[in-house]
Design a protein around this motif. Sequence first.
Motif, mmCIF file in Angstrom:
data_model
loop_
_atom_site.group_PDB
_atom_site.id
_atom_site.type_symbol
_atom_site.label_atom_id
_atom_site.label_comp_id
_atom_site.label_asym_id
_atom_site.label_seq_id
_atom_site.Cartn_x
_atom_site.Cartn_y
_atom_site.Cartn_z
ATOM 1 N N GLY A 257 0.046 -1.430 -0.107
ATOM 2 C CA GLY A 257 -0.020 -0.094 0.527
ATOM 3 C C GLY A 257 0.586 1.155 0.021
ATOM 4 N N VAL A 258 1.938 1.671 -0.404
ATOM 5 C CA VAL A 258 2.773 2.081 -0.362
ATOM 6 C C VAL A 258 2.738 3.236 -1.689
ATOM 7 C CG1 VAL A 258 5.555 3.329 -0.868
ATOM 8 C CG2 VAL A 258 4.919 1.565 0.860
ATOM 9 N N THR A 259 2.848 4.478 -1.663
ATOM 10 C CA THR A 259 1.795 5.069 -2.628
ATOM 11 C C THR A 259 3.141 5.552 -3.705
ATOM 12 O OG1 THR A 259 0.757 6.086 -1.487
ATOM 13 C CG2 THR A 259 1.109 7.501 -3.762
ATOM 14 N N GLY A 260 4.590 5.975 -2.943
ATOM 15 C CA GLY A 260 5.338 6.358 -3.902
ATOM 16 C C GLY A 260 6.637 5.523 -3.540
ATOM 17 N N PHE A 261 7.732 6.704 -4.354
ATOM 18 C CA PHE A 261 9.262 7.087 -3.648
ATOM 19 C C PHE A 261 9.721 7.573 -4.599
ATOM 20 C CE2 PHE A 261 7.717 2.298 -5.072
ATOM 21 C CZ PHE A 261 7.712 1.588 -3.679
ATOM 22 N N ILE A 262 10.935 7.909 -2.931
ATOM 23 C CA ILE A 262 12.001 8.704 -3.312
ATOM 24 C C ILE A 262 12.978 8.312 -3.291
ATOM 25 C CG2 ILE A 262 13.375 11.013 -3.110
ATOM 26 C CD1 ILE A 262 10.793 11.562 -0.623
ATOM 27 N N VAL A 263 13.997 7.984 -4.613
ATOM 28 C CA VAL A 263 15.477 7.445 -5.186
ATOM 29 C C VAL A 263 16.535 8.167 -4.456
ATOM 30 C CG1 VAL A 263 16.614 6.975 -6.367
ATOM 31 C CG2 VAL A 263 14.456 6.819 -7.330
ATOM 32 N N SER A 264 17.161 7.550 -3.328
ATOM 33 C CA SER A 264 17.736 8.215 -2.727
ATOM 34 C C SER A 264 19.243 7.945 -2.414
ATOM 35 C CB SER A 264 17.237 9.211 -1.668
ATOM 36 O OG SER A 264 18.454 10.042 -0.742
ATOM 37 N N LEU A 295 10.158 10.144 -7.014
ATOM 38 C CA LEU A 295 11.207 11.722 -6.715
ATOM 39 C C LEU A 295 12.643 11.315 -6.220
ATOM 40 C CD1 LEU A 295 7.910 12.013 -5.997
ATOM 41 C CD2 LEU A 295 9.055 14.263 -4.938
ATOM 42 N N VAL A 296 13.308 12.249 -7.236
ATOM 43 C CA VAL A 296 14.592 11.800 -6.894
ATOM 44 C C VAL A 296 15.754 13.160 -6.124
ATOM 45 C CG1 VAL A 296 15.587 12.690 -9.170
ATOM 46 C CG2 VAL A 296 16.933 10.887 -8.131
ATOM 47 N N ASP A 297 16.456 12.706 -5.100
ATOM 48 C CA ASP A 297 17.420 13.999 -4.772
ATOM 49 C C ASP A 297 18.751 13.529 -4.586
ATOM 50 O OD1 ASP A 297 18.147 12.188 -3.031
ATOM 51 O OD2 ASP A 297 17.253 12.903 -1.103
ATOM 52 N N GLY A 298 19.977 14.350 -4.624
ATOM 53 C CA GLY A 298 21.094 13.724 -5.106
ATOM 54 C C GLY A 298 22.038 14.671 -5.462
ATOM 55 N N GLY A 299 22.691 15.526 -5.531
ATOM 56 C CA GLY A 299 23.806 16.330 -6.502
ATOM 57 C C GLY A 299 23.082 17.056 -7.778
ATOM 58 N N ILE A 300 21.820 17.623 -7.274
ATOM 59 C CA ILE A 300 20.863 18.611 -7.898
ATOM 60 C C ILE A 300 21.604 19.551 -7.621
ATOM 61 C CG2 ILE A 300 18.597 19.615 -8.416
ATOM 62 C CD1 ILE A 300 18.600 16.114 -9.456
ATOM 63 N N ARG A 301 22.181 20.427 -9.306
ATOM 64 C CA ARG A 301 22.673 21.843 -8.694
ATOM 65 C C ARG A 301 22.378 23.213 -9.748
ATOM 66 N NH1 ARG A 301 23.247 19.342 -4.773
ATOM 67 N NH2 ARG A 301 25.563 19.096 -3.333
ATOM 68 N N ARG A 302 22.006 22.377 -11.037
ATOM 69 C CA ARG A 302 21.424 22.683 -12.243
ATOM 70 C C ARG A 302 19.947 22.607 -12.767
ATOM 71 N NH1 ARG A 302 24.620 27.509 -13.696
ATOM 72 N NH2 ARG A 302 26.779 27.601 -13.475
ATOM 73 N N GLY A 303 19.772 23.530 -13.588
ATOM 74 C CA GLY A 303 18.156 23.426 -14.295
ATOM 75 C C GLY A 303 18.643 21.979 -15.332
ATOM 76 N N THR A 304 19.614 22.045 -15.695
ATOM 77 C CA THR A 304 19.776 20.729 -17.015
ATOM 78 C C THR A 304 19.912 19.621 -15.709
ATOM 79 O OG1 THR A 304 22.503 21.544 -16.508
ATOM 80 C CG2 THR A 304 20.982 22.424 -18.499
ATOM 81 N N ASP A 305 20.383 19.726 -14.717
ATOM 82 C CA ASP A 305 20.291 18.189 -14.166
ATOM 83 C C ASP A 305 18.233 18.182 -13.435
ATOM 84 O OD1 ASP A 305 23.032 18.605 -13.370
ATOM 85 O OD2 ASP A 305 22.104 19.602 -11.197
ATOM 86 N N VAL A 306 17.125 19.075 -13.597
ATOM 87 C CA VAL A 306 15.541 18.696 -13.582
ATOM 88 C C VAL A 306 15.676 18.308 -14.571
ATOM 89 C CG1 VAL A 306 13.648 19.680 -12.392
ATOM 90 C CG2 VAL A 306 16.218 20.880 -11.865
ATOM 91 N N LEU A 307 16.060 18.969 -15.472
ATOM 92 C CA LEU A 307 15.849 18.600 -17.464
ATOM 93 C C LEU A 307 15.800 16.998 -17.022
ATOM 94 C CD1 LEU A 307 13.738 18.718 -19.820
ATOM 95 C CD2 LEU A 307 15.957 19.964 -20.094
ATOM 96 N N LYS A 308 17.085 16.800 -17.305
ATOM 97 C CA LYS A 308 17.661 15.432 -16.996
ATOM 98 C C LYS A 308 16.810 14.585 -16.244
ATOM 99 C CE LYS A 308 22.190 17.220 -18.408
ATOM 100 N NZ LYS A 308 24.075 17.654 -17.542
ATOM 101 N N ALA A 309 16.950 14.840 -14.733
ATOM 102 C CA ALA A 309 16.234 13.976 -14.303
ATOM 103 C C ALA A 309 14.777 13.054 -14.308
ATOM 104 C CB ALA A 309 15.833 14.438 -12.472
ATOM 105 N N MET A 310 14.114 14.329 -14.720
ATOM 106 C CA MET A 310 12.850 14.382 -15.750
ATOM 107 C C MET A 310 12.738 13.598 -16.599
ATOM 108 S SD MET A 310 11.313 15.720 -13.566
ATOM 109 C CE MET A 310 9.170 15.979 -14.237
ATOM 110 N N ALA A 311 13.608 13.489 -17.830
ATOM 111 C CA ALA A 311 14.065 12.662 -18.884
ATOM 112 C C ALA A 311 14.235 11.158 -18.320
ATOM 113 C CB ALA A 311 14.828 12.836 -19.882
ATOM 114 N N LEU A 312 14.928 11.211 -17.456
ATOM 115 C CA LEU A 312 14.928 10.088 -17.151
ATOM 116 C C LEU A 312 13.451 8.794 -15.793
ATOM 117 C CD1 LEU A 312 18.619 10.334 -15.383
ATOM 118 C CD2 LEU A 312 18.478 8.809 -17.452
ATOM 119 N N GLY A 313 12.769 9.767 -15.515
ATOM 120 C CA GLY A 313 11.240 9.213 -15.235
ATOM 121 C C GLY A 313 10.942 10.063 -13.958
ATOM 122 N N ALA A 314 11.481 10.648 -13.292
ATOM 123 C CA ALA A 314 11.455 11.144 -12.242
ATOM 124 C C ALA A 314 9.897 11.917 -12.275
ATOM 125 C CB ALA A 314 12.294 11.750 -11.271
ATOM 126 N N ASN A 315 9.760 12.223 -11.398
ATOM 127 C CA ASN A 315 8.627 13.571 -11.553
ATOM 128 C C ASN A 315 8.157 13.992 -10.975
ATOM 129 O OD1 ASN A 315 7.051 10.206 -10.815
ATOM 130 N ND2 ASN A 315 5.679 11.005 -12.201
#
Length: 377
Positions: A257-264, A295-315
């Motif tokens: 019954g867990v809803t989701g995850f934070i990849v960390s 969702l994902v955390d760890g090392g996010i520093r730039r807008g390009t990092d956010v865009l890459k995370a979304m491209a890899l499957g993050a919400n």
Amino acid sequence: MTAPRIEALPEGLANLADFEASAQARVDAAAWAYLNGGAADELTLRANRTAWDAIQLQPRVLRDLSGGHTRVPLLGRELRHPLLLAPIAYQRLFHADGELATAHAAAAQEAGLILSAQASVDMEAVAAPMLADAAAGPLWFQLYWRDDRDFMRALLRRIEAASFEALVLTVDAPVHGARDRERRIGFKLPDDIRAVNLGGVKKPLDLQPGQSALFDGLMPRAATWREIDWLRSESKLPLLLKGVTHADDAREALARGVTGFIVSNHGGRALDTLPATAELLPPLRAALGSDIPLLVDGGIRRGTDVLKAMALGANAVLLGRPYVHALAASGALGVAHALRLLRDELEIAMALSGCKTLADAGPALLWPGNSPLKDSR
């Protein structure tokens, strides 16, 4: 205190890294080691950052991007952008306003906030500015398991009464990692800073001669799947697990019954030599399908990092240490400015990559020769 201090921003801020020097000048050396250090040789800490750098983008051009936006759906809400602030403990170590300043900044920049169980400001005070602004992002509460179900039950009722929208249980750190920087400098909390939302007294360890303090004392108190079942039965709030890295564990959690995850990987602070989160994300997304919040955390520093995370499957993504650097440098205004910089960079990256919305950011946006997805293409 109900409103944060207003402080001037340091000069010359062009990106999130620019906050770091100003922050270090204002923070005690031991607290700085606590914030910025990782476990053991800090291999995972460094890998989190270098993994995002290694991924290259493959933009499309000549697309009509008029009317583009950064909005994303998450847990039944439409967020203005996919940026949330990660749970970081004891923020009054870094600024007198602590989590209160962070909450005001998050609300002002329409960002989400995950409050640490080890916050140094009352949860109700932190929730107030988020709840007062209808445009603010989601407000979630991060838990560590405590082996006292009466205490946990009372904490859940308080979290619900304060109008938090979801629970985030951290599952990858039942004990502290071997944090050498902290041990070398002798870090300990000042007397005036504590986890104000965690009352009560922990049970003392009851060890017999020859028993291990870790395996016979601490680990029997750590969360297991039984505690996941108990949390699901005790609260109707959505439950996300933070720190799941294996697909089999994620599937087991969904079945319970867990809803989701934070990849960390706990920011490299727990078990060293774990893969970077940019590498952990794609196989989990592939295993779970497209509908599970991830969702994902760890090392996010730039807008390009956010865009890459979304491209890899993050919400959505979580910002960690950089917003605390901004907090230390100039309080609420610093955190707000950091969030604005990151959001602006995300919009620029989208425009230059041919992404009208973040739904356009898929695997095809990543250069195949160095993407974490390369083995599955």
